[in-house]
Scaffold this motif. Sequence first.
Motif, PDB file in Angstrom:
ATOM      1  N   ASP A 190      -2.998   5.569   2.680  1.00  0.00           N
ATOM      2  CA  ASP A 190      -3.265   6.011   4.043  1.00  0.00           C
ATOM      3  C   ASP A 190      -2.794   7.457   4.157  1.00  0.00           C
ATOM      4  O   ASP A 190      -1.622   7.758   3.874  1.00  0.00           O
ATOM      5  CB  ASP A 190      -2.508   5.159   5.071  1.00  0.00           C
TER       6      ASP A 190
ATOM      7  N   ASN B 148      -1.853  -3.094   2.956  1.00  0.00           N
ATOM      8  CA  ASN B 148      -3.117  -2.788   2.302  1.00  0.00           C
ATOM      9  C   ASN B 148      -2.968  -3.051   0.808  1.00  0.00           C
ATOM     10  O   ASN B 148      -1.902  -3.480   0.339  1.00  0.00           O
ATOM     11  CB  ASN B 148      -3.519  -1.332   2.555  1.00  0.00           C
ATOM     12  N   GLU B 149      -4.033  -2.783   0.051  1.00  0.00           N
ATOM     13  CA  GLU B 149      -3.970  -2.957  -1.395  1.00  0.00           C
ATOM     14  C   GLU B 149      -2.928  -2.007  -1.983  1.00  0.00           C
ATOM     15  O   GLU B 149      -2.695  -0.911  -1.457  1.00  0.00           O
ATOM     16  CB  GLU B 149      -5.341  -2.679  -2.007  1.00  0.00           C
TER      17      GLU B 149
ATOM     18  N   THR C 196      -7.737   6.324   3.188  1.00  0.00           N
ATOM     19  CA  THR C 196      -8.192   6.282   4.573  1.00  0.00           C
ATOM     20  C   THR C 196      -7.422   7.313   5.386  1.00  0.00           C
ATOM     21  O   THR C 196      -6.197   7.414   5.267  1.00  0.00           O
ATOM     22  CB  THR C 196      -7.954   4.889   5.188  1.00  0.00           C
TER      23      THR C 196
ATOM     24  N   LYS D  64      -8.808   4.961  -3.491  1.00  0.00           N
ATOM     25  CA  LYS D  64      -8.868   4.279  -2.207  1.00  0.00           C
ATOM     26  C   LYS D  64      -8.011   5.049  -1.209  1.00  0.00           C
ATOM     27  O   LYS D  64      -6.792   5.155  -1.384  1.00  0.00           O
ATOM     28  CB  LYS D  64      -8.364   2.843  -2.345  1.00  0.00           C
TER      29      LYS D  64
ATOM     30  N   GLY E 288       0.827  -1.198   0.000  1.00  0.00           N
ATOM     31  CA  GLY E 288       0.000   0.000   0.000  1.00  0.00           C
ATOM     32  C   GLY E 288       0.865   1.254   0.000  1.00  0.00           C
ATOM     33  O   GLY E 288       2.097   1.189   0.062  1.00  0.00           O
TER      34      GLY E 288
ATOM     35  N   HIS F 192      -3.953   1.564  -2.511  1.00  0.00           N
ATOM     36  CA  HIS F 192      -4.632   2.223  -1.396  1.00  0.00           C
ATOM     37  C   HIS F 192      -3.687   3.206  -0.713  1.00  0.00           C
ATOM     38  O   HIS F 192      -2.521   2.915  -0.475  1.00  0.00           O
ATOM     39  CB  HIS F 192      -5.111   1.179  -0.370  1.00  0.00           C
TER      40      HIS F 192
END
Length: 335
Positions: free
Chosen positions: A214, A208-209, A171, A169, A138, A212
């Motif tokens: 963060d 994570n993917e 977060t 994607k 990720g 994706h």
Amino acid sequence: MITKPYLLFLGDAPDKLAAKVAQGIKDWRPGDVVGQFRMKGCNADLGLQDLSVAEAAGKGAGTLVVGVANRGGVIADSWIDVLVEAIEAGMDLASGLHNFLENEPRLVEAAQRNGRKLHDVRRMNRNYPIANGRPRKGRRCLAVGTDVSVGKMYVALAMQREMVRRGMKATFRATGQTGILIEGNGVPLDAVIADFMAGSIEWLSPDNEEDHWDLIEGQGSLFHASYSGVTLALIHGGQPDALILSHEPTRTRMRGLPDHRMPTLEKLRDVALTMARMVNPDCRVIGVSINTSELDDTAARDCIETAQEELGLPATDPVRFGPGPLVDSLAENFG
């Protein structure tokens, strides 16, 4: 879970920055707020309706949130009567200060007597590992600042929202009391024992993917004598692929340190990138976030343009003008 909606307690905050916890909740979760409570001498104002405790209870407030982040993070004796009144009016209390609600005898007694809850956001509720420094799948982006309180959380939240809007994607990973109250979870990094700080960020931002992102909430500043430790832990635990430089251009001295001048963005770029490449050799600085809240529109745009020219990086005020240039730069640099 912390019961909503909130009454935001500003206490006797000496200035707007001292109420940054409440400001963050108001800016990012306005639907969760019924109003603000200010004591005599409070110099902060969020532009919300001023309510008494009784009025807030009548509007259905479920929790009084201590929205003040004073130096040292302590619950002032002068606040206790108001906090007890809120409990007796049927509200829970939530605080992100270092001095816990649960260590205040009058609050504990009132909560027990009225069946209410005390939420200490900075209380550790798990053990974290020591960082191992191993690469994780990720992508990760971290904002680093020339000083504290320059908008590192705001740029992460603004970018995350824009990335989700574009179908990317992403977060938001909260690392401080305001971010945790906004997001509902996270790591209270400055309450973690030093040996485990970087490890807590590895835990917060796991594999994570591959596509994706963060968006890790920044803290402190590498140049701030009081709070540089949390920043380095974020860099080494986060292993960021991308760094955002964050700056407030009207300051000449670092907040709370009148003997220390603000570093330049160029100095921040060089020092932060050196630290980041210790754990991620491919880390890149991809943009500049400038907090122009103290400037008019013309001065704000001039400041952003100057930063772009001097650093050769896209720059913006992600709140005032949107985070688009920073999200564009992520996409261009990482595909």
